[in-house]
Scaffold this motif. Structure first.
Motif, PDB file in Angstrom:
ATOM      1  N   TYR A  55       0.827  -1.210   0.000  1.00  0.00           N
ATOM      2  CA  TYR A  55       0.000   0.000   0.000  1.00  0.00           C
ATOM      3  C   TYR A  55       0.863   1.263   0.000  1.00  0.00           C
ATOM      4  O   TYR A  55       0.627   2.193  -0.780  1.00  0.00           O
ATOM      5  CB  TYR A  55      -0.936   0.006   1.206  1.00  0.00           C
ATOM      6  N   THR A  56       1.872   1.315   0.879  1.00  0.00           N
ATOM      7  CA  THR A  56       2.706   2.515   0.971  1.00  0.00           C
ATOM      8  C   THR A  56       3.686   2.611  -0.201  1.00  0.00           C
ATOM      9  O   THR A  56       3.896   3.694  -0.758  1.00  0.00           O
ATOM     10  CB  THR A  56       3.478   2.551   2.300  1.00  0.00           C
ATOM     11  N   VAL A  57       4.269   1.495  -0.588  1.00  0.00           N
ATOM     12  CA  VAL A  57       5.233   1.502  -1.695  1.00  0.00           C
ATOM     13  C   VAL A  57       4.552   1.899  -3.004  1.00  0.00           C
ATOM     14  O   VAL A  57       5.135   2.581  -3.848  1.00  0.00           O
ATOM     15  CB  VAL A  57       5.924   0.126  -1.833  1.00  0.00           C
ATOM     16  N   ASN A  58       3.293   1.501  -3.153  1.00  0.00           N
ATOM     17  CA  ASN A  58       2.543   1.838  -4.369  1.00  0.00           C
ATOM     18  C   ASN A  58       2.349   3.350  -4.520  1.00  0.00           C
ATOM     19  O   ASN A  58       2.069   3.844  -5.614  1.00  0.00           O
ATOM     20  CB  ASN A  58       1.174   1.150  -4.342  1.00  0.00           C
ATOM     21  N   GLY A  59       2.544   4.086  -3.424  1.00  0.00           N
ATOM     22  CA  GLY A  59       2.416   5.537  -3.479  1.00  0.00           C
ATOM     23  C   GLY A  59       3.674   6.234  -3.969  1.00  0.00           C
ATOM     24  O   GLY A  59       3.662   7.451  -4.193  1.00  0.00           O
ATOM     25  N   LEU A  60       4.749   5.495  -4.158  1.00  0.00           N
ATOM     26  CA  LEU A  60       5.989   6.076  -4.670  1.00  0.00           C
ATOM     27  C   LEU A  60       5.890   6.278  -6.185  1.00  0.00           C
ATOM     28  O   LEU A  60       5.180   5.537  -6.871  1.00  0.00           O
ATOM     29  CB  LEU A  60       7.175   5.157  -4.350  1.00  0.00           C
ATOM     30  N   PRO A  61       6.622   7.237  -6.746  1.00  0.00           N
ATOM     31  CA  PRO A  61       6.569   7.501  -8.198  1.00  0.00           C
ATOM     32  C   PRO A  61       7.403   6.497  -8.996  1.00  0.00           C
ATOM     33  O   PRO A  61       8.339   6.874  -9.721  1.00  0.00           O
ATOM     34  CB  PRO A  61       7.127   8.915  -8.302  1.00  0.00           C
ATOM     35  N   ILE A  62       7.060   5.227  -8.882  1.00  0.00           N
ATOM     36  CA  ILE A  62       7.864   4.175  -9.507  1.00  0.00           C
ATOM     37  C   ILE A  62       7.884   4.304 -11.020  1.00  0.00           C
ATOM     38  O   ILE A  62       8.924   4.127 -11.664  1.00  0.00           O
ATOM     39  CB  ILE A  62       7.332   2.786  -9.080  1.00  0.00           C
ATOM     40  N   VAL A  63       6.750   4.642 -11.622  1.00  0.00           N
ATOM     41  CA  VAL A  63       6.665   4.725 -13.082  1.00  0.00           C
ATOM     42  C   VAL A  63       7.562   5.839 -13.631  1.00  0.00           C
ATOM     43  O   VAL A  63       8.010   5.773 -14.783  1.00  0.00           O
ATOM     44  CB  VAL A  63       5.198   4.939 -13.525  1.00  0.00           C
ATOM     45  N   LEU A  85       8.123  -6.999  -4.729  1.00  0.00           N
ATOM     46  CA  LEU A  85       7.092  -5.967  -4.783  1.00  0.00           C
ATOM     47  C   LEU A  85       7.412  -4.928  -5.858  1.00  0.00           C
ATOM     48  O   LEU A  85       6.538  -4.559  -6.659  1.00  0.00           O
ATOM     49  CB  LEU A  85       6.962  -5.292  -3.414  1.00  0.00           C
ATOM     50  N   PHE A  86       8.643  -4.454  -5.899  1.00  0.00           N
ATOM     51  CA  PHE A  86       9.024  -3.477  -6.927  1.00  0.00           C
ATOM     52  C   PHE A  86       8.951  -4.093  -8.327  1.00  0.00           C
ATOM     53  O   PHE A  86       8.616  -3.404  -9.287  1.00  0.00           O
ATOM     54  CB  PHE A  86      10.427  -2.934  -6.655  1.00  0.00           C
ATOM     55  N   LYS A  87       9.253  -5.378  -8.424  1.00  0.00           N
ATOM     56  CA  LYS A  87       9.115  -6.055  -9.717  1.00  0.00           C
ATOM     57  C   LYS A  87       7.652  -6.103 -10.137  1.00  0.00           C
ATOM     58  O   LYS A  87       7.311  -5.833 -11.304  1.00  0.00           O
ATOM     59  CB  LYS A  87       9.685  -7.476  -9.623  1.00  0.00           C
ATOM     60  N   THR A  88       6.773  -6.424  -9.203  1.00  0.00           N
ATOM     61  CA  THR A  88       5.331  -6.466  -9.481  1.00  0.00           C
ATOM     62  C   THR A  88       4.802  -5.095  -9.888  1.00  0.00           C
ATOM     63  O   THR A  88       3.924  -4.992 -10.756  1.00  0.00           O
ATOM     64  CB  THR A  88       4.565  -6.962  -8.240  1.00  0.00           C
ATOM     65  N   LEU A  89       5.364  -4.056  -9.285  1.00  0.00           N
ATOM     66  CA  LEU A  89       4.923  -2.689  -9.581  1.00  0.00           C
ATOM     67  C   LEU A  89       5.627  -2.116 -10.814  1.00  0.00           C
ATOM     68  O   LEU A  89       5.542  -0.923 -11.078  1.00  0.00           O
ATOM     69  CB  LEU A  89       5.153  -1.800  -8.360  1.00  0.00           C
ATOM     70  N   LYS A  90       6.332  -2.989 -11.526  1.00  0.00           N
ATOM     71  CA  LYS A  90       6.906  -2.671 -12.844  1.00  0.00           C
ATOM     72  C   LYS A  90       7.969  -1.570 -12.805  1.00  0.00           C
ATOM     73  O   LYS A  90       7.915  -0.603 -13.581  1.00  0.00           O
ATOM     74  CB  LYS A  90       5.805  -2.315 -13.842  1.00  0.00           C
ATOM     75  N   ALA A  91       8.925  -1.715 -11.891  1.00  0.00           N
ATOM     76  CA  ALA A  91      10.081  -0.820 -11.896  1.00  0.00           C
ATOM     77  C   ALA A  91      10.810  -0.959 -13.232  1.00  0.00           C
ATOM     78  O   ALA A  91      11.001  -2.067 -13.732  1.00  0.00           O
ATOM     79  CB  ALA A  91      11.024  -1.171 -10.741  1.00  0.00           C
ATOM     80  N   LYS A  92      11.226   0.168 -13.817  1.00  0.00           N
ATOM     81  CA  LYS A  92      11.881   0.142 -15.126  1.00  0.00           C
ATOM     82  C   LYS A  92      13.171  -0.667 -15.103  1.00  0.00           C
ATOM     83  O   LYS A  92      13.439  -1.479 -15.983  1.00  0.00           O
ATOM     84  CB  LYS A  92      12.197   1.573 -15.583  1.00  0.00           C
TER      85      LYS A  92
END
Length: 233
Positions: A55-63, A85-92
Motif C-alpha cells: 500500500y505505501t510503496v505503491n504511493g511512490l513515483p515508480i513509473v 514488490l518493486f518487480k510487481t509494480l513494474k520498476a523500469k
C-alpha cells in the motif's frame, strides 16, 4: 536521473549520498526513523516507510523512476519481499543486494536486472556506473587513475581505433575492446558474461556492441566522455 533506494544501511546511504551529490534525484526509504533523520540533509528525499508494504510503496513515483535499488541487507526475507514488490509494480530497472549464493538465485528467479555484492563492491563505484549512460564499470588504480569500461557511444560506431586519436588528444590508452555474450542461467533466464577481444589495434573497426576498455587519468577520461556527448561527473 531519478532513483529509489530501499534501505539506508552503510551501502544504501553511501549510494544515495553519492548520487545526490552528482545532481540526481534520490528517494531513499527505510523503516527506521533514526536512519531517515540522519540522512535527510544529505539525500534528496528520505521517507520512513516499510519497503515490503504494498500500500505505501505503491504511493511512490515508480513509473517515473529510472532505477530502483533494493539495498536491504540485514533481513534477507525483507530484501526478497521488497524486490518482488518493486518487480510487481513494474520498476523500469531493478537492482537488488545479494546476501549469499542461494539468495542470488532467488533474486534471479524474481527477474532483477542486476545484482550487487556490497561486501565486494563500493557504493562510489556503483554510483558512477549508474550515473553515466555509456559507463559499464571501473577499476580505480589510485585516487587519480582508473581503468574503465565504456559502452561505445553512437558517434564512434564504425570508426577505427586510430581515428579516435585517444593518446594524442586525450592522453588515454585504449587497452582492448570487449563484448558481452548472452547465455541462460539455471532458471532459463538470459544472463551475460564478458568476452575480451584482445589488444586493440589501430586498424580495428569499432562495432555497435563493443565495450571500450580505457586506461588513464580520471580527468582525461571525463574529458573524453564529454567530447563524445556523454555527461561525466
Amino acid at each position: 536521473m531519478k532513483f529509489i533506494i530501499a534501505g539506508l544501511g552503510s551501502f544504501g546511504s553511501s549510494l544515495g549520498m553519492a548520487l545526490t551529490s552528482q545532481g540526481h534525484e534520490v528517494i531513499a526509504i527505510d523503516s527506521r526513523m533514526q536512519k531517515v533523520e540522519a540522512y535527510k540533509e544529505l539525500i534528496t528525499h528520505t521517507i520512513c516507510m516499510d519497503a515490503t508494504d504494498e500500500y505505501t510503496v505503491n504511493g511512490l513515483p515508480i513509473v517515473d523512476t529510472d532505477i530502483v535499488v533494493v539495498a536491504i541487507g540485514e533481513d534477507q526475507g525483507a530484501n526478497v519481499m521488497a524486490t518482488a514488490l518493486f518487480k510487481t509494480l513494474k520498476a523500469k530497472r531493478l537492482i537488488s543486494r545479494s546476501i549469499n549464493p542461494l539468495h542470488e538465485k532467488v533474486l534471479q528467479a524474481i527477474g532483477v536486472d542486476d545484482i550487487f555484492h556490497p561486501e565486494k563492491e563500493s557504493a562510489m563505484r556503483w554510483a558512477k556506473r549508474l550515473s553515466l549512460r555509456y559507463f559499464v564499470d571501473s577499476y580505480s588504480l589510485t585516487d587519480n587513475f582508473s581503468i574503465v569500461e565504456i559502452g561505445i557511444p553512437e558517434a564512434l560506431i564504425g570508426k577505427t581505433v586510430a581515428a579516435l586519436q585517444m593518446e594524442q588528444k586525450f592522453n588515454l590508452k585504449l587497452l582492448s575492446t570487449m563484448c558481452y555474450e548472452h547465455y541462460e542461467d539455471s532458471f532459463s533466464r538470459s544472463q551475460r558474461r564478458p568476452h575480451i577481444q584482445g589488444l586493440a589495434t589501430p586498424e580495428q573497426v569499432l562495432q555497435e556492441n563493443d565495450v571500450l576498455v580505457v586506461y588513464g587519468a580520471n580527468k582525461d577520461i571525463n574529458q573524453f566522455l564529454r567530447s563524445v556527448g556523454v555527461k561525466a561527473h
